[in-house]
Design an enzyme around this catalytic site. Structure first.
Site, PDB file in Angstrom:
ATOM      1  N   PHE A 143     -20.161   1.188  10.550  1.00  0.00           N
ATOM      2  CA  PHE A 143     -19.347   0.485   9.567  1.00  0.00           C
ATOM      3  C   PHE A 143     -20.112  -0.798   9.228  1.00  0.00           C
ATOM      4  CE2 PHE A 143     -16.066  -2.345   8.043  1.00  0.00           C
ATOM      5  CZ  PHE A 143     -15.421  -1.528   7.135  1.00  0.00           C
ATOM      6  N   ASP A 212     -17.653  -0.088  19.243  1.00  0.00           N
ATOM      7  CA  ASP A 212     -16.647  -0.318  18.202  1.00  0.00           C
ATOM      8  C   ASP A 212     -15.706   0.884  18.249  1.00  0.00           C
ATOM      9  OD1 ASP A 212     -15.169  -0.211  15.856  1.00  0.00           O
ATOM     10  OD2 ASP A 212     -16.712  -1.235  14.681  1.00  0.00           O
ATOM     11  N   TYR A 237      -4.909  -2.136  13.125  1.00  0.00           N
ATOM     12  CA  TYR A 237      -4.107  -1.790  11.943  1.00  0.00           C
ATOM     13  C   TYR A 237      -4.305  -0.356  11.499  1.00  0.00           C
ATOM     14  CZ  TYR A 237      -8.468  -3.554   9.824  1.00  0.00           C
ATOM     15  OH  TYR A 237      -9.777  -3.805   9.514  1.00  0.00           O
ATOM     16  N   LYS A 238      -5.118   0.390  12.225  1.00  0.00           N
ATOM     17  CA  LYS A 238      -5.309   1.806  11.902  1.00  0.00           C
ATOM     18  C   LYS A 238      -4.346   2.623  12.777  1.00  0.00           C
ATOM     19  CE  LYS A 238     -10.156   0.887  10.686  1.00  0.00           C
ATOM     20  NZ  LYS A 238     -10.151   1.169   9.242  1.00  0.00           N
ATOM     21  N   ARG A 391     -11.488  11.181   2.394  1.00  0.00           N
ATOM     22  CA  ARG A 391     -11.142  11.044   3.822  1.00  0.00           C
ATOM     23  C   ARG A 391      -9.656  11.273   4.041  1.00  0.00           C
ATOM     24  NH1 ARG A 391     -12.985   5.625   6.619  1.00  0.00           N
ATOM     25  NH2 ARG A 391     -11.270   4.892   5.285  1.00  0.00           N
TER      26      ARG A 391
END
Lengths: 422, 422
Positions: A143, A212, A237-238, A391
């Site tokens: 990312f 990560d 927050y995922k 996605r």
């Protein structure tokens, strides 16, 4: 990754969604979220859904704890300790014993703390006469923020970044490796990397590793303690449903905590913050990862959101995640005309996270954003990543097999609709 | 500081609070806050009171924007631009034209960005053959986090920190000075420093200056643009009433923005964040100060809270602040037995922020925390700082002269009560 269950004994394409939902051991978890039943939300890998109990809790935090108790809430409402307390709620979800996870700041800021600290520890451990540890290895498909921050950490510690495919990290680490920064699950493809193997490889070379886990925390078992990982950073927050931009978390392995030398030594990680001393003396334990005043509204919303995990085992989450993604992939093959979509997500369970990424092929590649828009019009929410990637995140606590069936059917419709407009 | 009005033409001790409240041009602002009229809250310099409209706005953010719109809110609800938009709401309160303030992260993290960037700019500007700029000057009485973070910034840029009294900063800056970090108002004493003079002095020496305006933003006029300040960092949970731990703000002077080289280059400050490029190319403007995903719940609570400033001039705030602190100091002299308390806060208006800090003297010094506890029992909330300091913050939007009178009277009672228990 032998600890991952191999669960999909059915031929997903032949089973119907209703039967799978009826047998779903996590079906009852969905009621803990506020969801619109008219929409299929497959973007929980970007922003998790709202846990039902959060609005009332946050109203209480705002109106009573802030509005009435005001400054007293730092002690009386437990605000001061919220970063470690919330960290201890996350710890079991990422395979960590208590006292090693602290919540605060963004993922990017925590990557900076962890990478700089990892470099410092690796150098301190390197005997005189050995090559200087001048290299930070970064997952080549990382990312972006991790790469940018690693480059800054390298610049500020006199090191250089070298990009290496995550799967080759163990082999690439060598005597000049100070630290490696690896994504547990690739945000774009959904590929899962082997945490234990890469950790062991970097350790053999005398380096330290930072994981990560943004796309694995809450999605599948993350064995931080068992794998020997040094540092890990993750967002909340995922799959942890903490709310938009909720504070991230930092794991520092217990045995490294006394040597965790943070580049961001703020007043709240001081051993005695209210002494207001001019010299910094770091706190012991997870609190050493703190920096400034914790962001209470977001942190307490997150803490409340973590209640949806009570009584949920991560092995069950993994079983359902694999079954959902297997089923979705099979149903996409059934619903979408051949030759339009290729899965970037590995078929092999041990290499799959909890999302499915489909690459639009041929003429459709340039139309991928329109395909996603057409899906949204059909009440199915995934997301689009340039170039040509669709996605779909599968969040076992609230995604049903019926959702996956509907999404696959809508995807077939959307592809045909976009093609018919040519 | 000739721009500060010299307002207190009355002898505060002789006027009564009711008359002063009746003439208060900001009296109507108090209704915009949810306050318990039974309590005198003089700790807004630590945590501002709750603006009345925040709970409903935050409920809407949580239930509709997060709960219903979910990922769409990043564009449809304006989440993505919130850091710059909220920054532009703060800008006029700190004397900044638009496009120079961004909201996010904690004060500590922003101090790190600003100090490292200031050092880099000063070095880049130093001609060959001139002495190396190896020194970061730090306000000797700084809030601790600034000093700790400056030390880390120094270590990571090959510089050294030297502590200098804020009032001597201009004189102390020299050819080896890279950056200076100064508190506009001292958190402990409430002393106000001369922003324009220190800035000019550091500039004359070829250095760059970073202001910490945590204790002045929202309390008095802060002339960032007019003074030529390079960087400023401030918090939003004190006089800006953004809520506990609300995100901080970073000001980067417009002409420096193209050279602002952040040590925390996150994906959201990339020129094209959704390209997900492996190389970092910074955004233009205030957005360059961003790092990770913005913390939306806290940021939008802050944005709503800033509505209390609509139509409020900072000159009026300053007039009332000085009148309130003059009045309180006079009433403390009237109510508290002589010899017990000494003001650490300057009498001179041009050297006073918006708080009054009283040092307990003699036997009372060791009892200061008990004095503050006795005040709390009497419904007056200030705070205690070791050793022996009682702090009282005056927030012109919601503190009344009646509050100040009641606080001074209760302080007299509290001192007598503590002394009677010896």
């Amino acid at each position: 990754m032998s600890e991952q269950p191999d669960t999909t004994e059915f031929d997903a394409a032949e089973l119907d969604a209703a039967a799978l939902d009826a047998a779903d051991e996590l079906a009852a978890c969905r009621k803990n979220f506020l969801l619109d039943d008219g929409t299929v939300y497959l973007d929980g890998n970007s922003l998790g859904a709202l846990p039902r109990s959060v609005p009332a809790r946050l109203a209480d935090v705002v109106e009573r704890e802030w509005g009435s108790l005001l400054i007293r809430s730092w002690s009386e409402s437990g605000w001061w300790d919220a970063p470690e307390r919330t960290g201890d709620r996350i710890a079991p979800l990422v395979g960590a014993a208590e006292g090693q996870v602290v919540v605060g700041d963004s993922t990017s800021v925590n990557v900076f703390k962890a990478v700089v600290a990892a470099v410092r520890i690796a150098r301190e451990e390197t005997a005189a006469g050995r090559p200087a540890r001048t290299e930070i290895l970064v997952d080549a498909a990382t990312f972006p923020t991790d790469g940018y921050v690693a480059a800054s950490a390298a610049r500020m510690t006199g090191a250089a970044v070298r990009a290496v495919p995550a799967a080759e990290m163990a082999a690439a680490a060598g005597p000049t490796t100070a630290a490696a920064l690896v994504n547990h699950v690739d945000y774009r493809t959904g590929e899962l990397h082997d945490l234990a193997a890469a950790t062991a490889g970097v350790h053999r070379a005398g380096g330290r590793i930072v994981w990560d886990v943004c796309h694995s925390a809450g999605a599948l078992p993350v064995e931080l303690d068992a794998s020997g990982a040094d540092f890990a950073v993750g967002c909340t927050y995922k799959y942890l449903n903490g709310g938009p931009g909720a504070p991230a978390f930092l794991y520092v392995r217990r045995e490294l905590q006394p040597r965790f030398d943070s580049p961001l030594p703020g007043w709240t990680s001081h051993r005695d913050p209210f002494a207001m001393a001019s010299g910094y003396e770091p706190a012991e334990g997870a609190a050493r990862g703190r920096v400034g005043t914790p962001d209470i509204l977001s942190m307490l919303a997150l803490e409340e959101a973590l209640g949806v995990w009570d009584g949920v085992g991560m092995e069950a989450v993994r079983r359902k995640s694999l079954a959902l993604t297997d089923f979705f992939m099979a149903r996409v093959r059934a619903h979408v005309p051949e030759g339009r979509l290729t899965s970037l997500t590995p078929e092999a369970h041990e290499r799959r996270g909890s999302q499915v990424s489909l690459l639009c092929e041929g003429e459709l590649e340039a139309e991928a954003e329109r395909v996603m828009a057409a899906l949204h019009e059909r009440g199915v929410v995934g997301d689009f990543r340039r170039p040509g990637v669709l996605r779909f995140g599968f969040t076992p606590l609230y995604t049903s097999f019926a959702d996956a069936e509907r999404a696959a059917a809508a995807l077939g419709d959307a592809v045909r609709a976009v093609e018919s407009e040519r």
